[in-house]
Design an enzyme around this catalytic site. Structure first.
Site, short mmCIF file in Angstrom:
data_model
loop_
_atom_site.label_atom_id
_atom_site.label_comp_id
_atom_site.label_asym_id
_atom_site.label_seq_id
_atom_site.Cartn_x
_atom_site.Cartn_y
_atom_site.Cartn_z
N HIS A 276 3.17 -20.18 64.34
CA HIS A 276 2.39 -18.96 64.47
C HIS A 276 2.58 -18.00 63.29
O HIS A 276 1.72 -17.16 63.04
CB HIS A 276 2.77 -18.23 65.76
CG HIS A 276 2.07 -16.91 65.93
ND1 HIS A 276 0.71 -16.82 66.10
CD2 HIS A 276 2.52 -15.64 65.88
CE1 HIS A 276 0.36 -15.54 66.19
NE2 HIS A 276 1.44 -14.81 66.06
N CYS A 277 3.66 -18.12 62.55
CA CYS A 277 3.99 -17.08 61.56
C CYS A 277 3.44 -17.33 60.17
O CYS A 277 2.59 -16.58 59.69
CB CYS A 277 5.50 -16.91 61.49
SG CYS A 277 6.23 -16.21 62.99
N ILE A 278 3.91 -18.36 59.49
CA ILE A 278 3.61 -18.51 58.07
C ILE A 278 2.12 -18.72 57.79
O ILE A 278 1.59 -18.15 56.84
CB ILE A 278 4.45 -19.65 57.45
CG1 ILE A 278 5.93 -19.43 57.74
CG2 ILE A 278 4.24 -19.70 55.94
CD1 ILE A 278 6.83 -20.52 57.22
#
Length: 444
Positions: A279-281
């Site tokens: 979900h982040c990078i």
């Protein structure tokens, strides 16, 4: 200017010390449930909120659906009455300290979708009361706390800094990590106003075992989260481009990295792969550029790295095609291919934004007979379809395919077993680095 009403700060700090604070966590996913468990472990009565009844029922039965949360820990907390979960958001009225941990995905145009945050904050606003503390943990663009959350909460007539406290603390989790867990990862916190910052910091310090960095404002904390993951995106983009060039020159990029990282200063190793997942990078830089664009600014380095990372699944399919033709004299559309690993990183059951899924999609659209195996994931959904995986990794399965493509380096997989039964292995993660016989292995 500090316009806090006398007594609120002191009352909240005393309640934290005495473990009298009732905590609430909105969103019981990969971030929310581990946080709720740690808060409850620290001795605070904790309520978890989620719109999905299957999640709240699972929590209340002491059954964890998150790999980083042990069933035994969850069961003990539930039996003690320290932790409970509900879909009834009116229970927010009982909460003193509430943390928002809902998803912040991208929409079809890869623009920020903060509808979940907005709905969560509106739910809080319906039951907002004096002396409540609201903390946003969901990752979003810089300015979300002050520009979106604060106005919704103040629409109740209560004033931020006077009647309630508001802040931001970026989530920091490492799914599947053996060392860095929620409790042991240093935390960044920030409040709107000095008193809010002090109370929010004190609460997290009472729960976590590592240090808390108190930022001067939510916008600083929000930007710190953007920097953390943009830094990773840019460096992964750089090493992926190195990998592409090294392959063209016949140079082993993995050995290049090993050589470079012998330098004891000024170099941090990053590793290439089939693309970015999680979900982040892949998501956070989009949030940053969305906000920057409102000021007429673009992060050119982020744009460039995202372009490189985004085309890695396509590049991998190209490599698969080239290897099949050179090694076996076959085309993609006449080949059977086993994709090994669907999770976006090793030893977890999370396949959000996984490049393996995109590789499977491209292979199937090219006519390949594609199957997958992942010890943690039995199925996934992609473009409205459900894809079922193989139940076990057998010699018969490996022997039945023309190529095995390693897209996730799970520790549960015996890669010597795979190599010994495979015609060809395309290893995008260097999972086979310790094997002696590499005659049928090709690296990214």
């Amino acid at each position: 200017m500090n316009c806090t009403k006398p007594g609120i700060r002191d009352i909240l700090l005393k309640k934290i010390i005495n473990r009298e604070i009732v905590a609430g966590v909105l969103g019981l996913g990969y971030v929310g449930l581990p946080l709720a468990v740690e808060i409850a472990k620290a001795g605070f009565r904790t309520l978890g909120f989620d719109v999905k009844k299957e999640k709240t029922d699972s929590v209340n039965h002491g059954h964890s659906y998150i790999a980083d949360v042990d069933n035994s820990d969850l069961k003990v907390l539930v039996e003690r009455g320290t932790l409970a979960a509900t879909t009834d958001f009116s229970e927010i009225r009982k909460v003193d300290f509430v943390v928002v941990c809902v998803p912040t995905p991208l929409d079809e145009r890869r623009q920020p979708d903060i509808s979940h945050v907005e709905e969560a904050v509106k739910s809080i606003a319906r039951y907002l009361h004096k002396s409540m503390v609201v903390v946003l943990e969901s990752t979003s663009y810089p300015g979300t706390t002050e520009e979106l959350v604060k106005p919704i909460l103040e629409s109740t007539g209560l004033k931020c800094g006077e009647d309630f406290y508001l802040g931001f603390s970026p989530e920091r989790i490492n799914p599947g990590g053996a060392i860095y867990k929620v409790k042991s990862i240093p935390k960044v916190t920030a409040g709107l106003g000095a008193a809010a910052g002090e109370v929010i910091s004190a609460m997290y310090e009472s729960v976590l075992e590592n240090k808390v960095f108190r930022a001067s404002s939510p916008s600083v904390a929000e930007m710190a989260k953007m920097l953390e993951n943009s830094y990773r995106s840019v460096n992964i983009g750089l090493i992926n481009e190195f990998a592409i060039f090294c392959n063209e020159r016949g140079i082993d990029i993995w050995e290049v990295i090993e050589a470079a990282k012998t330098k004891p200063f000024g170099f941090t190793p990053f590793y290439p792969g089939p693309g970015l997942g999680g979900h982040c990078i892949p998501v956070d830089p989009c949030y940053l550029n969305y906000k920057a664009s409102t000021y007429g600014f673009r992060f050119s380095m982020i744009d460039a790295s995202m372009a490189v990372n985004d085309r890695m699944p396509e590049y991998c399919v190209g490599r698969i095609s080239e290897i099949l033709g050179r090694r076996l004299g076959k085309s993609v559309n006449s080949s059977r291919i086993l994709v090994l690993g669907i999770a976006y990183k090793p030893d977890i059951d999370d396949c959000r934004e996984s490049p393996a899924i995109r590789i499977i999609g491209r292979l199937r659209s090219s006519g390949a007979d594609t199957v997958f195996y992942d010890p943690y994931i039995m199925q996934f959904h992609y473009h409205g379809k459900v894809y079922e995986g193989e139940r076990s990794l057998t010699a018969r399965l490996v022997q039945s395919v023309d190529m095995v493509v390693i897209t996730t380096s799970h520790s549960k997989v015996d890669y010597e077993f795979v190599r010994s039964h495979a015609k060809v292995v395309f290893d995008t993660r260097n999972a086979t680095k310790g094997l002696a016989d590499r005659s049928n292995i090709e690296l990214l």
